[in-house]
Design an enzyme around this catalytic site. Structure first.
Site, PDB file in Angstrom:
ATOM      1  N   PHE A 139      -1.207  31.736 -41.871  1.00  0.00           N
ATOM      2  CA  PHE A 139      -1.881  30.837 -42.853  1.00  0.00           C
ATOM      3  C   PHE A 139      -2.548  30.658 -43.758  1.00  0.00           C
ATOM      4  CE2 PHE A 139      -4.503  27.034 -42.416  1.00  0.00           C
ATOM      5  CZ  PHE A 139      -3.941  25.899 -43.024  1.00  0.00           C
ATOM      6  N   GLY A 140      -3.454  32.124 -43.331  1.00  0.00           N
ATOM      7  CA  GLY A 140      -4.259  32.070 -44.374  1.00  0.00           C
ATOM      8  C   GLY A 140      -5.798  33.247 -43.572  1.00  0.00           C
TER       9      GLY A 140
ATOM     10  N   LEU B  50     -12.422  37.329 -40.324  1.00  0.00           N
ATOM     11  CA  LEU B  50     -12.118  37.737 -38.738  1.00  0.00           C
ATOM     12  C   LEU B  50     -10.775  38.642 -38.824  1.00  0.00           C
ATOM     13  CD1 LEU B  50     -13.915  34.665 -37.094  1.00  0.00           C
ATOM     14  CD2 LEU B  50     -15.005  37.114 -36.708  1.00  0.00           C
TER      15      LEU B  50
ATOM     16  N   LYS C 221     -10.413  28.910 -40.615  1.00  0.00           N
ATOM     17  CA  LYS C 221      -9.213  29.433 -40.782  1.00  0.00           C
ATOM     18  C   LYS C 221      -8.564  28.771 -41.703  1.00  0.00           C
ATOM     19  CE  LYS C 221      -5.925  30.261 -37.777  1.00  0.00           C
ATOM     20  NZ  LYS C 221      -5.150  30.251 -36.973  1.00  0.00           N
TER      21      LYS C 221
ATOM     22  N   ASP D  52       4.135  29.761 -29.866  1.00  0.00           N
ATOM     23  CA  ASP D  52       4.183  31.234 -30.595  1.00  0.00           C
ATOM     24  C   ASP D  52       3.424  32.154 -29.566  1.00  0.00           C
ATOM     25  OD1 ASP D  52       4.138  32.574 -32.676  1.00  0.00           O
ATOM     26  OD2 ASP D  52       2.753  31.261 -34.276  1.00  0.00           O
TER      27      ASP D  52
HETATM   28  N1  ATP Z   1     -11.290  30.963 -33.140  1.00  0.00           N
HETATM   29  C1  ATP Z   1     -11.628  32.172 -33.186  1.00  0.00           C
HETATM   30  N2  ATP Z   1     -12.328  32.628 -33.007  1.00  0.00           N
HETATM   31  C2  ATP Z   1     -12.725  34.107 -32.844  1.00  0.00           C
HETATM   32  N3  ATP Z   1     -11.851  34.674 -34.358  1.00  0.00           N
HETATM   33  C3  ATP Z   1     -10.499  34.116 -34.679  1.00  0.00           C
HETATM   34  C4  ATP Z   1     -10.554  32.944 -33.856  1.00  0.00           C
HETATM   35  N4  ATP Z   1      -8.918  32.374 -34.217  1.00  0.00           N
HETATM   36  C5  ATP Z   1      -8.722  33.224 -35.280  1.00  0.00           C
HETATM   37  N5  ATP Z   1      -9.305  34.937 -34.730  1.00  0.00           N
HETATM   38  C6  ATP Z   1      -9.226  35.521 -35.597  1.00  0.00           C
HETATM   39  O1  ATP Z   1      -8.469  35.559 -36.199  1.00  0.00           O
HETATM   40  C7  ATP Z   1      -7.197  36.980 -36.102  1.00  0.00           C
HETATM   41  C8  ATP Z   1      -6.248  35.607 -37.055  1.00  0.00           C
HETATM   42  O2  ATP Z   1      -5.787  34.695 -36.263  1.00  0.00           O
HETATM   43  P1  ATP Z   1      -4.558  34.271 -37.367  1.00  0.00           P
HETATM   44  O3  ATP Z   1      -4.680  32.956 -36.107  1.00  0.00           O
HETATM   45  O4  ATP Z   1      -4.725  33.628 -38.524  1.00  0.00           O
HETATM   46  O5  ATP Z   1      -3.501  34.599 -37.711  1.00  0.00           O
HETATM   47  P2  ATP Z   1      -2.086  35.405 -36.670  1.00  0.00           P
HETATM   48  O6  ATP Z   1      -2.719  34.361 -35.312  1.00  0.00           O
HETATM   49  O7  ATP Z   1      -2.970  37.246 -36.599  1.00  0.00           O
HETATM   50  O8  ATP Z   1      -1.273  35.813 -37.117  1.00  0.00           O
HETATM   51  P3  ATP Z   1       0.128  34.540 -36.971  1.00  0.00           P
HETATM   52  O9  ATP Z   1      -0.391  33.624 -38.585  1.00  0.00           O
HETATM   53  O10 ATP Z   1       0.469  34.340 -36.613  1.00  0.00           O
HETATM   54  O11 ATP Z   1      -0.047  33.113 -35.891  1.00  0.00           O
HETATM   55  C9  ATP Z   1      -6.759  36.651 -35.191  1.00  0.00           C
HETATM   56  O12 ATP Z   1      -6.059  37.725 -34.528  1.00  0.00           O
HETATM   57  C10 ATP Z   1      -8.278  36.837 -34.610  1.00  0.00           C
HETATM   58  O13 ATP Z   1      -8.164  38.091 -34.340  1.00  0.00           O
HETATM   59 MG    MG Z   2      -2.559  33.250 -34.785  1.00  0.00          MG
END
Ligand code: ATP
Ligand code: MG
Length: 261
Positions: free
Chosen positions: A86-87, A81, A110, A206
């Site tokens: 974090f990953g 997605l 995640k 954040d």
């Molecule tokens: N619960 C969820 N349901 C659907 N999509 C999700 C969910 N959590 C995360 N995502 C998707 O995964 C992407 C990456 O999320 P993540 O929180 O790992 O990184 P980020 O917010 O882009 O960066 P950061 O590490 O700075 O928080 C999000 O932008 C979203 O599109």
């Molecule tokens: Mg995030």
């Protein structure tokens, strides 16, 4: 479930406190000192569970890594997605035959990216503890976690609308109408107000569009509590002035003073 043993010492307090979270800016690698301190955090699954259960509002499911392989189709590429510090985040599905007592559910998984990740056990633990304690319609629901060997994984409710960031910058989706934007802003503000007005206030640190997730009806939910911190309680008004967050999203006055005004 296997063991995610690392050498650890019993922490002096079993509460969600500043020692459960990172004190380095989000996109800097942890220092050696930080990594030494990390090794003091509870990382044995039983200790994590004890720590969590003490203050749990959400009953979280402790998944095995094998179960997560089933949920994500062995972490298939076409289930990705998105990804962040974090990953990677995978779309998954919990079938009721996975384990007795589980309801079928779409989830987002995640997965910590080992040495390639800019975050680590502290952020993972902060997320498990904060989201395990807090429950609100404008906070994303944490379903469970995995703490097995070196694996650190978070399992959330799946948010079908994706992040606000992906909606704002999509080349495929039509621009969001202003009424929807206002609905999202309002939902996110209610989420923040809930954190600030909780019995034990929480400073989120954040707040950005990629951390505001949307359901099908554009209800906004805050996600990512890896940098969150306890707020001031009663007469104890001290909060850390160490500046945290993501570059480009923190308020200028906060960056200048380190204070939440
Ligand atoms: N619960 C969820 N349901 C659907 N999509 C999700 C969910 N959590 C995360 N995502 C998707 O995964 C992407 C990456 O999320 P993540 O929180 O790992 O990184 P980020 O917010 O882009 O960066 P950061 O590490 O700075 O928080 C999000 O932008 C979203 O599109
Ligand atoms: Mg995030």
């Amino acid at each position: 479930m296997g063991n995610c043993f690392r050498r650890w010492e019993k922490p002096s307090i079993y509460t969600v406190s500043s020692n459960a979270k990172s004190e380095f800016p989000k996109y800097e690698r942890p220092s050696k000192k930080q990594m030494r301190e990390d090794s003091k955090l509870p990382s044995n699954p039983k200790e994590v569970e004890d720590l969590r259960r003490d203050s749990a509002a959400n009953p979280l499911i402790a998944f095995t890594f094998e179960e997560l392989k089933i949920i994500t189709g062995n972490f298939r590429q076409d289930r990705v997605l998105g990804g962040g510090g974090f990953g990677r985040v995978y779309k998954g599905f919990i079938r009721e035959d996975l384990r007795e007592g589980l309801q079928p559910l779409q989830v987002a998984v995640k997965v910590h990216d080992g040495d390639n990740s800019y975050q680590g056990h502290r952020e993972w633990l902060a997320e498990v503890i904060f989201l395990g304690q807090l429950s609100h319609p404008n906070l994303v629901k944490l379903i469970g976690y995995c703490c097995e060997d070196d694996h650190r994984v978070l399992i959330y409710e799946y948010m079908a609308g994706g992040s606000v960031e992906s909606n704002l910058f999509s080349r495929i989706l039509p621009p969001l109408p202003w009424s929807i934007r206002m609905k999202i802003a309002f939902g996110a503000a209610i989420g923040l107000a809930f954190l600030h007005e909780a019995e034990k206030p929480v400073i989120y640190r954040d707040f950005k569009t990629s951390n505001i997730l949307l359901d099908m009806d554009y209800n906004a939910k805050l996600s990512d509590f890896g940098l969150a911190k306890d707020g001031p309680v009663g007469d104890n008004t001290h909060v850390s002035t160490r500046i945290m967050g993501t570059h480009g999203y923190a308020a200028p006055e906060y960056i200048m003073t380190g204070k939440f005004l």
